[in-house]
Design an enzyme around this catalytic site. Structure first.
Site, mmCIF file in Angstrom:
data_model
loop_
_atom_site.group_PDB
_atom_site.id
_atom_site.type_symbol
_atom_site.label_atom_id
_atom_site.label_comp_id
_atom_site.label_asym_id
_atom_site.label_seq_id
_atom_site.Cartn_x
_atom_site.Cartn_y
_atom_site.Cartn_z
ATOM 1 C CE LYS A 77 -3.832 1.922 2.810
ATOM 2 N NZ LYS A 77 -4.595 1.683 4.051
ATOM 3 C CB SER A 157 -7.960 3.336 3.448
ATOM 4 O OG SER A 157 -7.046 2.776 4.390
ATOM 5 C CB SER A 181 -8.019 0.430 6.231
ATOM 6 O OG SER A 181 -8.772 1.608 6.361
#
Length: 475
Positions: A77, A157, A181
């Site tokens: 990420k 997220s 997330s």
């Protein structure tokens, strides 16, 4: 050999045995990433760096002992720093920030032999559940898209990591989790994940929201892969699947609210399957759960977000201030949160007012959060539970558009993931089925006592054998 059907642990074993090369596996993953631009899963795809690392692994393989992730392509990420690649945290003001060293958690994957093929897209600054980030896109439409239906959200997220795993581009990757997330996007894209007990993993080199609530988390094709990633990051012996006849799970009625038909049916069918394998399932009450959680969630995240981000920006050496960062935020939902609450140190008050955040934060840390943690401890102890089980999110993936980032959708999608986050307990997300009418993934979560990460992983591995792996998206 169908390279996109291998799990991470299978791929590592095939690489170790010399049955496939890392160059073949890595080039296939990169080709799949390029063939799926409409997912908007990547901010940076490092083809040259990944192929060089894969070639180096292949050259070394016969001369050295096999490593846990030796030669396996993974993704990370974009709020987790990787040396030599931009770390934008999904926001325009940081798109030029290229760290010189890996975050400790990324370094552990690299030391275990992983090939990092790229940095994944995300909800801007990790402040949301949709992944609808218009600032970075490789496809024609904005927002990270669902692996099973590109008209739907990937969730957030850690959107891009989940979409890349769900679409079978890679088998594993890293995300971060503040209120759901790594679990929300894996529920929506059919992957497995762990939100570890806070403090289990190092948090250095990660763009923050809240030091009290943030943690990195592994995301992968299967729970066995998640357990292998956890071992790489946290150490310890390999985890063996639990005996399901020795597992006791609680179901909290309040966590079955607001479910759509597919999620309700798939969750109940999954629980029934587990019961037939000997899992004991009991109904439990968690009084005041929503009330206590409400006193912790926003007050902690929004108050800590200011100081934690200021400190992070200073450490990056970019010269970007928090005001400059906020000025360039591209997502209206995140900009509204930053401008209206984070920077002025405010919280939403009654009747569309705002109030000072500090008193609510102090109350959260001194009274509400300890009470929430005690509620979890008491629930597990009094009912002799290994975990509580619930649908990870109440609905399958919704349409990808600006409204997917609304406050109402945010509240709905964190309904079940947020309380455990605020209590600091570990949670695993397991794919349970494709919805009967939507044909979209449905997820089941187990939250366990603080520190029970390995027990949860063992239970998840055993449950996965019963529930099975979801079929891949239709091509």
């Amino acid at each position: 050999m169908d390279l996109d059907r291998l799990t991470m642990t299978q791929a590592a074993a095939e690489l170790c045995a010399g049955k496939i090369t890392s160059k073949a596996l890595t080039s296939a993953a990169i080709a799949r990433a390029k063939a799926n631009p409409n997912l908007n899963a990547f901010i940076t795809l490092d083809e040259a760096g990944a192929m060089k690392a894969a070639g180096a692994f292949d050259a070394r393989r016969k001369k050295s002992a096999c490593k846990a992730l030796g030669g396996v392509p993974v993704v990370i990420k974009d709020n987790i720093e990787v040396a030599g690649l931009p770390a934008s945290a999904g926001t325009p003001a940081l798109k030029g920030y290229v760290p010189k060293r890996d975050a400790p958690i990324a370094a552990r994957l690299r030391a275990a032999g992983a090939i990092i093929i790229g940095k994944t897209n995300m909800h801007e600054l990790a402040f949301g559940i949709s992944g609808y980030n218009a600032a970075f896109k490789t496809g024609s439409e904005p927002g990270v898209r669902n692996a099973y239906d590109t008209s739907r959200i990937a969730g957030g997220s850690s959107s891009g990591t989940a979409a890349a795993i769900g679409a079978r581009i890679v088998t594993a990757g890293l995300g971060t989790d503040t209120g759901g997330s790594v679990r929300i996007p894996c529920a929506l894209n059919g992957c497995a994940s762990l939100r570890p007990t806070v403090g289990r993993y190092p948090q250095g080199g990660i763009a923050p929201i809240s030091h009290t609530r943030d943690t990195a988390g592994p995301m992968a094709a299967t729970m066995a892969d998640v357990a292998a990633l956890d071992r790489v990051i946290a150490g310890g012996r390999a985890v063996a699947p639990a005996d399901l006849k020795q597992v006791r799970i609680g179901v909290v009625k309040a966590m079955l609210a607001n479910l759509d038909g597919d999620t309700d049916a798939a969750f109940r069918a999954g629980v029934d399957k587990l019961k037939t394998q000997g899992v004991t399932v009991v109904d439990v009450e968690m009084p005041q759960l929503a009330e206590l959680n409400g006193k912790v969630g926003f007050p902690v995240a929004l108050y800590e977000a200011y100081d934690d981000m200021v400190a992070y920006l200073e450490r990056t050496g970019t010269g970007v201030t928090i005001e400059a960062l906020a000025k360039e935020i591209a997502s209206p939902d995140v900009k509204g949160t930053y401008d209206g609450l984070v920077i002025p140190r405010k919280l939403p008050g009654p009747n569309n007012t705002v109030v000072d955040a500090k008193p609510a934060y102090d109350d959260a840390m001194k009274i509400a959060r300890p009470a929430l943690q005690a509620l979890y401890r008491d629930t597990f102890a009094k009912n002799r539970l290994d975990a509580v089980a619930f649908p990870t999110v109440p609905k399958v993936a919704i349409a990808a558009n600006p409204d997917s980032s609304s406050l109402a959708n945010f509240g709905l999608f964190i309904q079940n993931t947020d309380p455990g986050s605020n209590a600091g307990v570990p949670g695993i997300q397991l794919p349970v089925a494709l919805g009967a009418s939507s044909k979209l993934p449905v997820g089941l979560e187990l939250d366990g006592p603080a520190g029970s990460d390995r027990r949860l992983l063992a239970i998840g591995m055993a449950m996965e054998k019963v529930l099975g792996r979801l079929p891949p998206p239709a091509r």
